[in-house]
Structures are given as structure tokens and as C-alpha cells.
Write an enzyme that holds these catalytic residues in place. Structure first.
Site, PDB file in Angstrom:
ATOM      1  N   GLY A 164       0.778  -1.233   0.000  1.00  0.00           N
ATOM      2  CA  GLY A 164       0.000   0.000   0.000  1.00  0.00           C
ATOM      3  C   GLY A 164       0.804   1.275   0.000  1.00  0.00           C
ATOM      4  O   GLY A 164       0.302   2.322  -0.398  1.00  0.00           O
ATOM      5  N   ASP A 165       2.068   1.221   0.450  1.00  0.00           N
ATOM      6  CA  ASP A 165       2.930   2.411   0.449  1.00  0.00           C
ATOM      7  C   ASP A 165       4.363   1.966   0.205  1.00  0.00           C
ATOM      8  O   ASP A 165       5.275   2.263   0.976  1.00  0.00           O
ATOM      9  CB  ASP A 165       2.816   3.160   1.775  1.00  0.00           C
ATOM     10  N   PHE A 166       4.554   1.228  -0.891  1.00  0.00           N
ATOM     11  CA  PHE A 166       5.838   0.581  -1.131  1.00  0.00           C
ATOM     12  C   PHE A 166       6.820   1.546  -1.790  1.00  0.00           C
ATOM     13  O   PHE A 166       7.263   1.344  -2.913  1.00  0.00           O
ATOM     14  CB  PHE A 166       5.649  -0.680  -1.977  1.00  0.00           C
TER      15      PHE A 166
END
Length: 353
Positions: free
Chosen positions: A243-245
Site C-alpha cells: 500500500g505504500d511501497f
């Protein structure tokens, strides 16, 4: 409404503080240097009422978590916009990290995702206190971020013994993503779905564009809004996405694989959602003479490693860039949003859209 994922990186704040014995101090008497006013989370949370209320309770929350797990606290990491994160010592002297988070939608599934990953591709969850929104996590050592290991196009140098080329950085990141995506999904209801979240974002993009009327290409905005609905619906498989890579959320470890993800904003759905930050943040492709060529090469590398079509990864980049641009416009940064739309236009070209 959910907001676009924002990085919650972790780099040491200053020279550190001697380990504390919270079991000898009431939580309200914890040393003030554990909560410096210049900490990014303090500055961000002070901007709204809910954040200020949480900051007022933070020393109590940290103290209670430390007492529960018998932790010795050190100075917090200087990073993160909605969490207080610090290295700690366990009762047996082992190293760990305590993370206390402002309660919000994106963080709700973090413990569930970390349990599902079980230390494969991500830091290991040691314990979870849902009442205080506190996580006890494995400590990454040495903890260098992938972002810091890859020199940027503007000439910023990485330490010689850790420097990676952008291609090597993408290769390391692909290993981590592959491990994350292999995990079994948590029970139904523990994670939001990519499809549901992106459907809300699609509506929000259109609403912001109509209400704010920023000087953006309306066709590109409409394309991004449509992709936010169409891509999840056409996914060939569903995984636990990070999701926030972004490369600041991938840390060097001494364990197998050498790298682990931190600070997820997890959802269940299309794996193509995850790689976008890697394309644009591991050495800025838009600083090169031919950004489209650089992006095509990186997309081929990721597609070969991850089994996701290059065009689909690029299309997700368009969707997420447009969403982020309208988020920026709604937060008084119309110029910043215009820059993101310019990047989205290149990604759309590369994707053949």
C-alpha cells in the site's frame, strides 16, 4: 475518505538518548526528550484537533506500552507523519521497535498484514496492543533505506559500501514484493479491498476536479479516475498489497533476503497497485533526458521479476499519480499537482493509453 499513502520513514533523531527504565517512572513522567516538539509526527498531528488530542495522550500511551512489554525506551526515530516510533530494548536485552500510531483508517490493517507476512518480506510483528494502537516490531539492522542506498540523478551519493544502481535497487525491491504477495490473505474483514478504496478515490478525484477546477488536463484527470475503478475490477489475482511501497519503506536487514518492508498501508487486491513509487522514486526517471525510455526499462525489469504486465504497472502509475495530483490541489498545492500530472502523462504514453 482515505488519503493517498504517505511515507512514514524511520531514521534516527539526533545522537540518541540513554535507555530509560519506564517501569521506574509513571507514564506521565517520561522524559520530555522522548517527545521533542520538532518531531515530524508532532508537527503533522498538531494541525488538526484529533491529532492534538492524540499528542496530548501520547506520553501516557507510550508509557503504558513500555510497562506492558517491559521495554527500555530510546530517543524516537526522526520520521513518520502519524506514528511515534522508537528503538527499544526487550526485558532479555534484545532489540525491537515500538510504534504507537494515531488511529486512522490506513493503519487499521497493519497488524493483520504483518501477521499474514510472518516476517517474509516485512518486519516481524512481535506483539500488538490494539487498545493503544501500539505495535512491537522486529528491529532492522543496519536499517539503511533502499532510497539511501541508490544514488539519485542529481548526484546525491550513497555510502560506497552500500551503493546500488537503480536497477539493482529495483531488483532488491522486487524480491521483497514477491515475498509479500505470496502471503495468505487474512480473514475476511481484516483488510480493506483495493477495489473499494480506489472506487472512493475515483469519486473523490472527480469531485475535487469539479469543485476546485485546477488548471489540469481534464482528459488526463478523467482517465485517472476511470483507471481507479477499472484496474481493480480486471485484476488477475488478489494479494496482500503493502500500500505504500516507496523505497524509504524498505530497510536493509542482516537476515535472509537482506531487505524488509516497514510501515504498510495494507489492502487486499491487485498487486499492480504496489510498484508505482519504485518507478518514480528510485533515481528520478523524469530527471533523465528520455524519461519514457527509462520508465520502459524499469517496467520491463519489474514485469519480468513480478509476473505483472508492464503496461498494467504503468497504468496503475497513471491512476495513482492523478489521484495524488488532485490530493495536492485539495491541500493548496496546485503547482505540485501539476508536476504529478506531467509525470502521469509520460506514464500514460508508456502504458499506451
Amino acid at each position: 475518505m482515505p488519503e493517498p499513502p504517505r511515507a512514514d520513514g524511520a531514521t534516527p533523531a539526533g545522537t540518541g538518548t540513554a535507555d530509560r527504565r519506564p517501569d521506574l517512572l509513571p507514564p506521565d513522567l517520561l522524559p520530555p526528550d522522548l517527545f521533542p516538539p520538532g518531531l515530524p509526527v508532532a508537527e503533522t498531528m498538531a494541525r488538526h484537533a484529533s491529532g492534538r488530542a492524540w499528542l496530548a495522550r501520547l506520553p501516557q500511551l507510550v508509557g503504558e506500552a513500555a510497562e506492558r512489554w517491559g521495554l527500555r525506551l530510546s530517543a524516537p526515530f526522526d520520521g513518520g507523519s502519524c506514528s511515534w516510533v522508537a528503538p527499544v530494548r526487550l526485558p532479555d536485552g534484545g532489540r525491537a521497535v515500538l510504534k504507537v500510531t494515531w488511529p486512522h483508517r490506513e493503519a487499521a490493517g497493519e497488524a493483520a498484514a504483518l501477521r499474514a507476512w510472518g516476517g517474509h518480506g516485512a518486519v516481524r510483528l512481535l506483539d500488538h496492543d490494539p487498545e493503544r494502537h501500539a505495535l512491537l516490531l522486529e528491529r532492522c539492522v543496519p536499517g539503511t533505506t533502499l532510497l539511501d542506498a541508490v544514488p539519485e540523478a542529481d548526484g546525491r551519493a550513497a555510502p560506497p559500501d552500500t551503493a546500488l544502481s537503480p536497477e539493482e535497487g529495483l531488483d532488491r525491491a522486487a524480491d521483497v514484493l514477491d515475498a509479500l504477495w505470496r502471503a495468505p490473505r487474512p480473514p475476511e474483514g481484516e483488510l480493506e479491498s483495493v477495489a473499494a478504496v480506489c472506487a472512493e478515490w475515483s469519486d473523490l478525484v472527480r469531485e475535487r476536479a469539479d469543485r476546485l477546477r485546477p488548471p489540469y488536463d481534464p482528459g488526463l484527470v478523467a482517465l485517472g479516475a476511470s483507471l481507479l475503478r477499472e484496474l481493480p475490477a480486471s485484476a488477475r489475482r488478489e494479494v496482500v498489497v503493502h500500500g505504500d511501497f516507496n523505497p524509504g519503506n524498505v530497510l536493509a536487514t542482516g537476515g535472509p533476503g537482506g531487505w524488509a518492508a516497514i510501515d504498510p498501508k495494507p489492502m487486499a487486491g491487485d498487486p499492480g497497485y504496489d510498484p508505482w513509487p519504485l518507478l518514480t522514486q528510485l533515481d528520478d526517471p523524469f530527471a533523465h533526458d528520455s524519461p519514457a525510455d527509462v520508465l520502459r526499462a524499469r517496467l520491463r525489469l519489474l514485469a519480468d521479476r513480478l509476473g505483472e504486465p508492464a503496461e498494467r504497472i504503468a497504468a496503475w502509475g497513471v491512476a495513482r499519480s492523478v489521484e495524488s495530483a488532485l490530493w495536492a490541489a485539495a491541500h493548496d498545492d496546485v503547482a505540485g499537482g501539476a508536476e504529478e500530472l506531467a509525470e502521469a502523462r509520460v506514464l500514460a504514453e508508456v502504458a499506451g493509453l
